[in-house]
Design an enzyme around this catalytic site. Sequence first.
Site, mmCIF file in Angstrom:
data_model
loop_
_atom_site.group_PDB
_atom_site.id
_atom_site.type_symbol
_atom_site.label_atom_id
_atom_site.label_comp_id
_atom_site.label_asym_id
_atom_site.label_seq_id
_atom_site.Cartn_x
_atom_site.Cartn_y
_atom_site.Cartn_z
ATOM 1 N N HIS A 93 0.821 -1.207 0.000
ATOM 2 C CA HIS A 93 0.000 0.000 0.000
ATOM 3 C C HIS A 93 0.857 1.260 0.000
ATOM 4 O O HIS A 93 0.535 2.235 -0.692
ATOM 5 C CB HIS A 93 -0.923 0.004 1.215
ATOM 6 C CG HIS A 93 -1.767 1.230 1.323
ATOM 7 N ND1 HIS A 93 -2.948 1.386 0.620
ATOM 8 C CD2 HIS A 93 -1.609 2.369 2.039
ATOM 9 C CE1 HIS A 93 -3.472 2.563 0.911
ATOM 10 N NE2 HIS A 93 -2.681 3.180 1.761
ATOM 11 N N HIS A 145 -10.109 2.446 0.228
ATOM 12 C CA HIS A 145 -10.124 1.967 1.613
ATOM 13 C C HIS A 145 -10.936 0.683 1.638
ATOM 14 O O HIS A 145 -11.897 0.534 2.384
ATOM 15 C CB HIS A 145 -10.720 3.025 2.553
ATOM 16 C CG HIS A 145 -9.896 3.248 3.777
ATOM 17 N ND1 HIS A 145 -10.418 3.304 5.046
ATOM 18 C CD2 HIS A 145 -8.559 3.412 3.933
ATOM 19 C CE1 HIS A 145 -9.452 3.511 5.926
ATOM 20 N NE2 HIS A 145 -8.315 3.587 5.273
#
EC number: 6.3.5.3
Length: 753
Positions: free
Chosen positions: A57, A108
Amino acid sequence: MTTVLDTVDVAQTSPDAEQPWQELGLKQDEYKRIREILERRPTSAELAMYSVMWSEHCSYKSSKVHLRRFGDLPQETPRGKQLAGIGENAGVIDIGQGWAVTFKIESHNHPSYIEPYQGAATGVGGIVRDIMAMGARPIAIMDPLRFGRIDHPDTARVLPGIVAGVGGYGNCLGLPNIGGELVFDECYQGNPLVNALCVGSLRHEDLHLANASGVGNKIVLFGAKTGGDGIGGVSVLASETFDADGPTKRPAVQVGDPFAEKVLIECCLDLYHAGVVEGIQDLGGAGLSCATSELASAGDGGMSIELDRVPLRDSSLRAEEILMSESQERMMAVVAPAQLDAFLEITEKWDVEATVLGEVTDGEHLVITWHGETIVDVPPRSVAHDGPVYQRPMERPAYLEELQADSTARLDRPASDEELRAQLLQVLGSPNVCDKSWVTDQYDRYVRGNTAQAMPADAGIVRVDEESGLGVALATDCNGRFAKLDPYAGAQLALAEAYRNVATTGAQPLAVSDCLNFGSPEDPGVMWQFSQSVDGLTDACRELGIPVTGGNVSFYNQTGDTAIHPTPVIAVLGVLDDVSRHASSGWQQTGEPVYLLGEARDELDGSQWSAVVHQHLGGTPPQVDLRAEKGLAEALREAVAGGAISSAHDVSDGGLGVALAESAMAHDIGAVINLPGAAFVDLFSESTGRVVVTVPDGEGSSLEAACVRYDVPFAKIGVTGGDSLVITDRFEVPIADLRETHQATLPLALDGR
């Protein structure tokens, strides 16, 4: 982690101490490389920092080699300069009159599956802080969402919480939600996609960047206290594949406080206005590990930090946990000593806690102490920017040849006008085409009074300058079914649709942000899909002459071995010199001619008709003609500016039939339509580059002249009026029946009404 304080001195004298590098998500070769960089074993605090910053990420280790292709694109927009681009918290572009806008879209996904409300809420909070960190005032948000089957129990679990989280956080911030997407597909079962976009406005002189320069400048942490929520949070969650056993990392999901963030927004704007900020960084993924290392890496020296000064909500947190915590509503600023008192006066005025943690040094390392003991001593660039870079194996998936060969040509088509009518209603009421107000009614779309257009319009429009009316139009789009059939074309189709949706308002498309959602990068087939999508987007942006200003990559979106469809969500931003002179998406007057711009081809593969009527996915997606899209956008902009278009609605999901129905339902105005070609293809084809427009009385020749000028095919296909949609010589449907079908689906599925 060790229970004894693991200092740099201890690390140097105990090289063989066991460390949980595997549990923190590091590979053996990555751990070995850390030891080579430091010329010793890392301390437990250093190991924590590297583990979160080298996660997929945060480091983009599997995607960097592909994303570099965006750097070859034009760095200017069709309107002017790009003031900040890839590598900053968000892209910033000049829109004229001394104004700039910044926008970005991020994901998310995994946190929202585990804890739907907080996962979605903090996704909004995080993207808003990215915009704040550029020196801008956030002015609007958008939320592209994707879920599994509408009738699946887990969709009933996650969807209401995610929508409530997006709405709850955004509404409390006082930010209008001006658009997005709601898509249902079995491939997202167990792995919903929660993408969030924010756009902000700023004057050119207010631009701020994330770097720590100037020896002696102070490093100030301000905002909420640091807690145990979000330890390892998104940086770990977004680097793992979920298995069928479901959520296992609930404590890792951050907890948001939108009221604290609202105060933080106003505090930041006051700080910028006072000129007391030299550099600034939000604390999102990887928390303090990210903020300190990125600021130091982008600066011109080193940095020293006293970690024990960090205000805590939980006094039991260890140093490693403080560094990894992703607690929300926090920012880090670089402040000149002479400005520190003024800075602290402003934070005190807003009742925002601010603490000086350290300063910029003349060294080359990031040094962090804990109660006087050095626990981190690292080259900051090795943490923030020089992480691992992987050339993952790529291979065209074996299933693709058979999938592409299975086209819709073998499917039964409607045999009668009655069946044609029934299938139009069937598509109109399907989950991916139906009315989305069950979701959008939970969002405040008009707070602050500058929203000129919002869902269900093709693009959201928000005013930037209240005096001149200068504003921006935004749209997000992606058809994962098209990308599954051909990821190169799928990315281009997503861009083309978002570009076209912005153009229907009369805006000039300027720039792109992307959120690239894919399965595991360790799967060669997924990496091939990813590379193809990046190539498609790069080539399309080059053809359209617009830059990619930033974005996000989200990997590991799969449950077990089953990956989601490739889902490269594309956001396009355009500019309007006066938002009051935009074209709406629905018919507003009776007696106006209806034109179809562009031409239909027999392109039903991957269409909503094939999905809804036949539960089929196969073949090849519609062709993309980017030159035609660019010409269409120019013709629309010229015609809208000249008053020759009163409404414009793009033809996409569901085809022309859906576009006509939605145009009629907007203001209860029907039309009599004469289809220019074969009825079935005209109504259900999802060929690109098409828009339905209406024309004020006497303006037809102006529209036609613009179309000729930009080589846009056009046909006058009808006239507005009445209370039904009439397809001449085929069928008619009262608007009341269209609306009943269109509006019933989500309430029935989601709350039983």
